[in-house]
Design a protein around this motif. Structure first.
Motif, short mmCIF file in Angstrom:
data_model
loop_
_atom_site.label_atom_id
_atom_site.label_comp_id
_atom_site.label_asym_id
_atom_site.label_seq_id
_atom_site.Cartn_x
_atom_site.Cartn_y
_atom_site.Cartn_z
N ILE A 196 0.82 -1.20 0.00
CA ILE A 196 0.00 0.00 0.00
C ILE A 196 0.86 1.27 0.00
CG2 ILE A 196 -2.12 -1.01 0.89
CD1 ILE A 196 -1.32 -0.18 3.69
N ILE A 197 2.08 1.18 0.53
CA ILE A 197 3.01 2.31 0.42
C ILE A 197 3.34 2.55 -1.05
CG2 ILE A 197 5.35 3.09 0.92
CD1 ILE A 197 5.12 1.48 3.57
N ASP A 198 3.73 1.48 -1.76
CA ASP A 198 4.05 1.64 -3.17
C ASP A 198 2.83 2.06 -3.97
OD1 ASP A 198 5.82 1.09 -5.65
OD2 ASP A 198 4.03 -0.12 -6.01
N LEU A 199 1.69 1.44 -3.70
CA LEU A 199 0.50 1.70 -4.50
C LEU A 199 0.05 3.14 -4.37
CD1 LEU A 199 -1.61 0.43 -6.35
CD2 LEU A 199 -2.89 -0.23 -4.31
N SER A 200 0.08 3.69 -3.18
CA SER A 200 -0.34 5.08 -3.01
C SER A 200 0.61 6.04 -3.74
CB SER A 200 -0.43 5.44 -1.52
OG SER A 200 0.82 5.28 -0.88
N TYR A 202 2.39 5.32 -6.33
CA TYR A 202 2.14 5.08 -7.76
C TYR A 202 0.89 5.80 -8.24
CZ TYR A 202 0.21 2.29 -11.66
OH TYR A 202 -0.37 1.87 -12.83
N LEU A 203 -0.20 5.68 -7.48
CA LEU A 203 -1.45 6.31 -7.91
C LEU A 203 -1.33 7.82 -7.98
CD1 LEU A 203 -4.11 4.25 -5.90
CD2 LEU A 203 -3.62 4.11 -8.34
N LEU A 204 -0.67 8.43 -7.00
CA LEU A 204 -0.54 9.88 -6.96
C LEU A 204 0.63 10.40 -7.77
CD1 LEU A 204 -2.57 9.41 -4.61
CD2 LEU A 204 -1.35 11.22 -3.37
N ASP A 205 1.54 9.51 -8.17
CA ASP A 205 2.80 9.93 -8.80
C ASP A 205 3.49 10.96 -7.90
OD1 ASP A 205 4.84 9.97 -10.64
OD2 ASP A 205 3.87 11.43 -11.95
N ASP A 206 3.56 10.62 -6.62
CA ASP A 206 4.11 11.51 -5.60
C ASP A 206 4.82 10.64 -4.57
OD1 ASP A 206 4.67 13.78 -4.17
OD2 ASP A 206 2.59 14.27 -3.67
N THR A 207 5.56 11.28 -3.68
CA THR A 207 6.33 10.54 -2.68
C THR A 207 5.91 10.94 -1.27
OG1 THR A 207 8.08 12.19 -2.78
CG2 THR A 207 8.33 10.24 -4.17
N ILE A 208 6.01 9.98 -0.35
CA ILE A 208 5.73 10.23 1.06
C ILE A 208 6.90 10.99 1.67
CG2 ILE A 208 5.38 9.13 3.30
CD1 ILE A 208 3.99 6.83 1.79
N ASP A 209 6.58 12.10 2.32
CA ASP A 209 7.60 13.00 2.84
C ASP A 209 8.00 12.66 4.27
OD1 ASP A 209 9.17 15.49 2.34
OD2 ASP A 209 8.05 16.18 4.08
N GLY A 210 7.02 12.23 5.10
CA GLY A 210 7.31 11.90 6.49
C GLY A 210 6.15 11.15 7.10
N VAL A 211 6.40 10.51 8.25
CA VAL A 211 5.40 9.63 8.86
C VAL A 211 5.39 9.80 10.38
CG1 VAL A 211 5.69 7.92 7.03
CG2 VAL A 211 7.01 7.68 9.15
#
Length: 385
Positions: A196-200, A202-211
């Protein structure tokens, strides 16, 4: 037609699924090259030989290094536990072989970095590498990415994703390598959370900045499958939950667990934007729910169901008439098609090892946050990748 010899390393659950994909792909799609099930590799020669006969491979061996020297092998397909991914993938790329590696890419960020570096070096002289995040190739999800890329959802505000299973909910369920940090790297977070990390992203064509994260291990010891009177210590998480920010500003929530009783393989994701929303549940994998704010008139607002089975939808041109749904195995066939096509065209397959490394860095940030009282933790982004 050029042939591409495939060596499959590992023949348990995931190896069997990959075998089915390699068996099927050439019958469904008009490929630019023909993949051949050349050799299957297992830990024990007898077991590998039996699996090769059952799964339709021409040859078998218990020595994965030997297949790297074979001239009739072009693709190394890695379906082993995570602790062996880096060694096999790096050696295969250095031997001039294309590589498909199951997720998560590795057990640590350092291992994933070594794999991404090897893929970058190999690319200069031909070999390509792909990470096996197969849910990207579910037609409904590929269609969702298209809708988002076309701006149908507008500016993305929210992502909520969950991957729920229950196969560990019984405390007497046996111990396995997936519960050992040294072999798996992480528990539910790496095993299913990585999807789900990769899929999200991929769908947004964006990267997770922080958690900001929490993890839990509910059952600390489990009976050994071969010696049930003895137990093994669980050294990974059983469940993980975290919030995240995307670089583009979207707020996201994630949950991964193997303790959600009644949920067998419930991958769910919803994306909300200023102009609409989309929602997907793998337990209804041929459907995509879509909401368009422009149609919110006359008291009939709500999500509408899209049956992702039309010939014009992603990957569907080779399959059945509209309304005849696909299943779990078909996404792996699509993965094989995309890899063969990329190799024949000389283009980089997606997701590459760099994208696998990106997921590994998010996993590391989640674990670091959970260990530090859920403190917001930026995702590491070295400039070299």
């Amino acid at each position: 037609m050029k042939q591409l010899g495939v060596a499959l390393i590992g023949h348990s659950f995931m190896g069997a699924v990959h075998s089915q994909a390699w068996r099927t792909v050439g019958h469904v799609y008009d490929l630019p090259a023909r993949p051949m099930r050349t050799v299957l590799v297992g830990r024990r020669a007898q077991g590998a030989a039996h699996a090769a006969e059952r799964l339709g491979w021409q040859d078998s061996t218990d020595d994965w290094k030997s297949v790297l020297r074979r001239q009739d092998v072009d693709i190394i397909d890695i379906c082993t536990p995570g602790d062996s991914h880096a060694e096999i993938a790096v050696a295969a790329l250095e031997a001039g072989k294309h590589v498909l590696c199951e997720k998560p890419l590795a057990t640590t960020v350092a291992e994933a970095e070594s794999m991404a570096d090897a893929a970058r070096r190999a690319r200069a002289h031909g070999p390509h590498a792909m990470a096996g995040f197969t849910y990207r190739r579910v037609p409904a999800l590929a269609l969702a990415r298209q809708l988002i890329a076309e701006g149908r959802l507008g500016e993305i505000r929210h992502v909520r994703a969950a991957y729920l299973q229950d196969w560990l909910s019984d405390p007497s369920a046996p111990f396995s390598w997936r519960l050992q940090r040294e072999r798996a790297g992480a528990g539910a977070l790496g095993d299913i959370g990585s999807h789900i990390i990769d899929l999200s992203q991929y769908l947004l064509d964006d990267t997770i900045d922080g958690v900001s994260a929490q993890t839990a291990t509910f059952v600390g010891r489990r009976p050994l499958s071969d010696k049930p009177e003895r137990t093994g210590q669980v050294t990974v998480d059983d469940a993980a939950a975290f919030t995240a920010r995307f670089t583009g500003g979207a707020l996201a929530t994630y949950e991964a667990t193997r303790y959600a009783t009644g949920r067998k393989n419930a991958l769910r994701i919803e994306v909300n934007g200023t102009c609409g929303s989309m929602s997907f549940d793998f337990e209804s994998m041929n459907e995509l729910a879509f909401y368009d704010t422009a149609q919110d008139t006359g008291g009939t607002a709500g999500f509408r169901r899209i049956q992702a089975t039309e010939p014009g939808h992603p990957y569907l041109e080779g399959w059945w008439p509209p309304g005849h749904g696909l299943g779990y195995e078909h996404a792996f066939t699509h993965q094989a098609r995309d890899l063969v096509t990329a190799i024949a065209d000389g283009t980089d397959p997606a997701p590459g090892f760099e994208e696998g490394l990106r997921v590994q860095r998010v996993i590391a940030a989640v674990e670091a946050s959970a260990a530090d009282s859920s403190r917001y933790t930026p995702v590491d982004r070295p400039g070299s990748v």
